[in-house]
Scaffold this active site. Structure first.
Site, PDB file in Angstrom:
ATOM      1  CG  ASP A  29      -0.316  -0.080   2.535  1.00 27.49           C
ATOM      2  OD1 ASP A  29       0.691  -0.793   2.659  1.00 27.49           O
ATOM      3  OD2 ASP A  29      -0.805   0.568   3.480  1.00 27.49           O
TER       4      ASP A  29
ATOM      5  CD  GLU B 117       3.981   0.599   6.930  1.00 28.30           C
ATOM      6  OE1 GLU B 117       4.682   1.019   7.875  1.00 28.30           O
ATOM      7  OE2 GLU B 117       3.572   1.348   6.014  1.00 28.30           O
TER       8      GLU B 117
END
Length: 369
Positions: A64, A127
């Protein structure tokens, strides 16, 4: 494989937190093209393993990325994956799709001459918003040591401070600003709290340095210039070090916050069918300087000592599985989350060689060689 082309392809696969599927598809296709058999777990993490044996090295990073902001603020489009003057530009070049591409290339190099033991590739989700992917994977991981690809300009890293997100809510009573005596304005009390925070005592750690206490947001509701607000809020970003207790920090802050409600909010995240609730407390992490695996990695890299990240990572969650987590990633961390995010293509190739060399050295040490 061409690590730069793979990294550029990953940059073009937009993957905000919670929407990592496009990047996951690219990783799966690239891994399959190299002869591996990748899979998706229940939260959308991409994973495959090379080799077998008692010991395991984990190569891991997140898929991400944070929002790119306004495209016109970028010298080159943030999701085009353009290479200009030997640098790959775009959101995720540094944080951290460049590292994922380099890890894939390292897996290819390792497969050509398999080391004794296992090397696992793991690309995780979310994350940037609390680490759901790593938290979930850690429940079943069995690696001895992990290489986490957060940016470090290819310097080995051994830890970071933690982060505590603290909010203070001051309740007021609405009134017309022309008759403030009819209400209760919470802003003056919040202002006194902010002033007091300047002298808030923080701890110091011999390795990680000083903790910090930084107000990052202040606002009131409703947002109107002719109304005494009914609520005033302030957020404090507290970076804490080992030995500090988050609950003790909260209690000390409550003592100076007056009538405010002082708390750490809880986040609820979901990926696939998996839901997690966790408070906005992100622990510190530190590998001791005399750790033999750390020193083996330094030897493989030809470096004398490891550094420290100034931001938080997934390391504490990965370490909960029992792994020693070491940091190593291409790119300047100061460029992460900016409109100048880019990484030298030569550094991506160097990262692939570094991941291979360190993985081989760590497995050799783990086997007792």
């Amino acid at each position: 494989m061409d690590v730069v082309k793979t990294a550029a392809r990953l940059l073009r696969a937009e993957s905000p937190s919670g929407g990592e599927a496009p990047a996951a598809r690219v990783l799966i296709e690239e891994a399959e093209a190299l002869g591996f058999s990748p899979s998706l777990d229940e939260v959308g993490n991409v994973e495959f393993v090379l080799g077998e044996g008692e010991h395991e090295v984990l190569l891991t990073g997140h898929m991400d990325v944070v929002p790119a902001g306004e495209e016109q603020d970028w010298p080159y489009p943030p999701f085009a994956g353009e290479v200009v003057d030997g640098e790959l530009w775009g959101r995720g070049a540094v944080d951290m799709k460049g590292a994922l591409a380099a890890m894939l290339a390292a897996m290819e190099r390792l497969a050509a001459d398999p080391p004794p033991g296992r090397v696992r590739f793991l690309a995780v989700v979310q994350e940037e918003v609390g680490g759901l992917g790593s938290r979930y994977a850690a429940e079943r991981l069995s690696a001895d040591v992990a290489l986490l690809g957060e940016p470090s300009s290819l310097r080995l890293m051994r830890g970071h401070r933690g982060r505590l997100e603290i909010w203070a809510d001051y309740e007021g009573r609405l009134a017309h600003a022309a008759r403030p005596e009819l209400g209760l304005n919470p802003l003056p009390e919040m202002g006194r709290f902010l002033a007091t925070l300047e002298a808030f005592e923080t701890a110091t750690h011999p390795d990680l340095g000083e903790a910090s206490c930084t107000p990052t947001f202040a606002g009131s509701q409703p947002r109107a210039t002719n109304v005494v607000p009914g609520l005033a809020q302030v957020c404090i970003d507290y970076r804490f070090v080992p030995g500090e207790d988050p609950e003790a920090i909260l209690e000390r802050m409550r003592l100076i916050a007056g009538d405010a409600s002082v708390y750490v909010p809880e986040s609820q995240r979901q990926s696939g069918e998996v839901r997690m609730n966790y408070p906005m407390i992100f622990p510190p992490y530190l590998v001791e300087a005399d750790n033999p695996l750390l020193n083996a990695a330094l030897e493989a890299l030809g470096q004398k000592e490891a550094g420290l990240w100034w931001f938080t990572t997934d390391a504490p969650y990965l370490a909960s599985s029992g792994a020693v987590v070491l940091g190593l990633g291409p790119g300047d961390p100061a460029l992460a989350h900016t409109t100048r995010e880019r990484v030298a293509t030569s550094e991506l190739d160097e990262a692939a060689r570094a991941y291979e060399a360190v993985s081989r050295k760590l497995l050799e040490v783990l086997r007792g060689g």
